[in-house]
Design a protein around this motif. Structure first.
Motif, short mmCIF file in Angstrom:
data_model
loop_
_atom_site.label_atom_id
_atom_site.label_comp_id
_atom_site.label_asym_id
_atom_site.label_seq_id
_atom_site.Cartn_x
_atom_site.Cartn_y
_atom_site.Cartn_z
N ASN A 158 0.83 -1.20 0.00
CA ASN A 158 0.00 0.00 0.00
C ASN A 158 0.87 1.26 0.00
O ASN A 158 1.93 1.30 0.64
N PHE A 159 0.39 2.27 -0.69
CA PHE A 159 0.99 3.62 -0.64
C PHE A 159 -0.12 4.55 -0.17
O PHE A 159 -1.11 4.75 -0.88
N SER A 160 0.01 5.11 1.02
CA SER A 160 -1.12 5.79 1.65
C SER A 160 -0.73 7.13 2.25
O SER A 160 0.44 7.40 2.54
N ARG A 161 -1.75 7.96 2.47
CA ARG A 161 -1.60 9.24 3.15
C ARG A 161 -2.92 9.60 3.81
O ARG A 161 -3.96 8.97 3.54
N LEU A 162 -2.88 10.60 4.70
CA LEU A 162 -4.08 11.10 5.37
C LEU A 162 -4.29 12.54 4.94
O LEU A 162 -3.49 13.42 5.26
N THR A 163 -5.36 12.81 4.19
CA THR A 163 -5.61 14.16 3.70
C THR A 163 -5.94 15.09 4.87
O THR A 163 -6.68 14.74 5.78
N ASN A 164 -5.37 16.27 4.84
CA ASN A 164 -5.61 17.32 5.83
C ASN A 164 -5.15 16.97 7.25
O ASN A 164 -5.54 17.65 8.21
N HIS A 165 -4.35 15.93 7.38
CA HIS A 165 -3.81 15.60 8.70
C HIS A 165 -2.72 16.62 9.05
O HIS A 165 -1.93 17.00 8.20
N PRO A 166 -2.65 17.06 10.30
CA PRO A 166 -1.64 18.07 10.67
C PRO A 166 -0.20 17.57 10.56
O PRO A 166 0.73 18.38 10.45
N ILE A 167 0.00 16.25 10.56
CA ILE A 167 1.37 15.71 10.49
C ILE A 167 1.52 14.72 9.34
O ILE A 167 2.40 14.85 8.50
N TYR A 168 0.61 13.73 9.25
CA TYR A 168 0.81 12.59 8.34
C TYR A 168 0.09 12.79 7.01
O TYR A 168 -0.77 12.01 6.62
N ASN A 169 0.47 13.85 6.30
CA ASN A 169 -0.21 14.15 5.04
C ASN A 169 0.64 13.83 3.82
O ASN A 169 0.31 14.23 2.71
N ASP A 170 1.74 13.10 4.02
CA ASP A 170 2.56 12.66 2.90
C ASP A 170 2.44 11.14 2.76
O ASP A 170 1.96 10.45 3.67
N TRP A 171 2.93 10.61 1.63
CA TRP A 171 2.74 9.19 1.32
C TRP A 171 3.73 8.31 2.08
O TRP A 171 4.87 8.67 2.28
N LYS A 172 3.27 7.14 2.51
CA LYS A 172 4.12 6.13 3.14
C LYS A 172 3.78 4.75 2.58
O LYS A 172 2.75 4.56 1.95
#
Length: 212
Positions: free
Chosen positions: A35-49
């Motif tokens: 999986n390649f995922s991100r959290l939209t509008n998250h204050p920290i985790y808004n980039d892909w992992k």
């Protein structure tokens, strides 16, 4: 929870099978993916992992080019901070159920396909992996227990031998629910590359309601 989800998956596939009149193929097998995922509008985790997933799947294939694919996955998604200093891991039990359209008919050894449908995810664990001072014990309380959205994808099935198929697909999951407990408009987004092998469960006869 896993047994209940598997039972509901079987009911959904068999119910779809009753809508047609020909002998239908049903198969199942293991599946793994990245999986390649991100959290939209998250204050920290808004980039892909990068994460991974594993589970089982069931395929229903009719005489026409239409079918249904259901999966039960343990999937790690989440996001990463922009500078790479911190990662947020969200582990879900995900259940996508996707309608499938094959671009050619049965009898072909290679069958490209398009897929679309809903999914639901049940949060199992939330973990902060960080090089900065973020409280890992607060991670689980920060996220809601259920995620839901839509899955869109494309892939192919390749015949290894009679009724044994290699299944591969690339899927984009669009989270439609807010996943944070104390913030708004934070959604899961993920790409998934999945590979599995399906084995015949049998032929389903809608006229008798039985496998043979």
């Amino acid at each position: 929870m896993k047994r209940s989800a598997y039972f509901l998956l079987m009911i959904a596939l068999i119910s779809a099978g009753r809508q047609v009149t020909a002998q239908e193929n049903v198969s199942f097998g293991p599946i793994v993916g990245v999986n390649f995922s991100r959290l939209t509008n998250h204050p920290i985790y808004n980039d892909w992992k990068v994460g991974n997933s594993a589970g089982i799947f069931i395929n229903y294939s009719g005489e026409s080019r239409l079918g249904v694919n259901g999966q039960l996955l343990y999937s790690r998604i989440g996001g990463e901070s922009g500078n790479g200093a911190s990662k947020g891991h969200l582990d879900y039990i995900q259940i996508p159920i996707m309608g499938t359209y094959y671009l050619n008919g049965r009898g072909n050894a290679l069958r490209p396909k398009l897929m679309a449908g809903p999914y639901v995810g049940f949060l199992v664990k939330a973990v902060n992996e960080s090089n900065v001072n973020i409280n890992p014990e607060g991670a689980a309380r920060a996220y809601k227990g259920v995620d839901a959205g839509a899955a869109l994808g494309a892939g192919l099935n390749y015949s290894i031998k009679n009724k044994v198929w290699l299944n591969a697909d690339l899927r984009y999951n669009i989270g439609l629910t807010n996943v944070m407990a104390n913030a708004s408009d934070v959604h899961n987004r993920s790409w998934g590359l999945n590979v599995g092998v399906s084995f015949p469960l049998g032929n389903y006869s809608p006229s008798t309601g039985k496998f043979r």
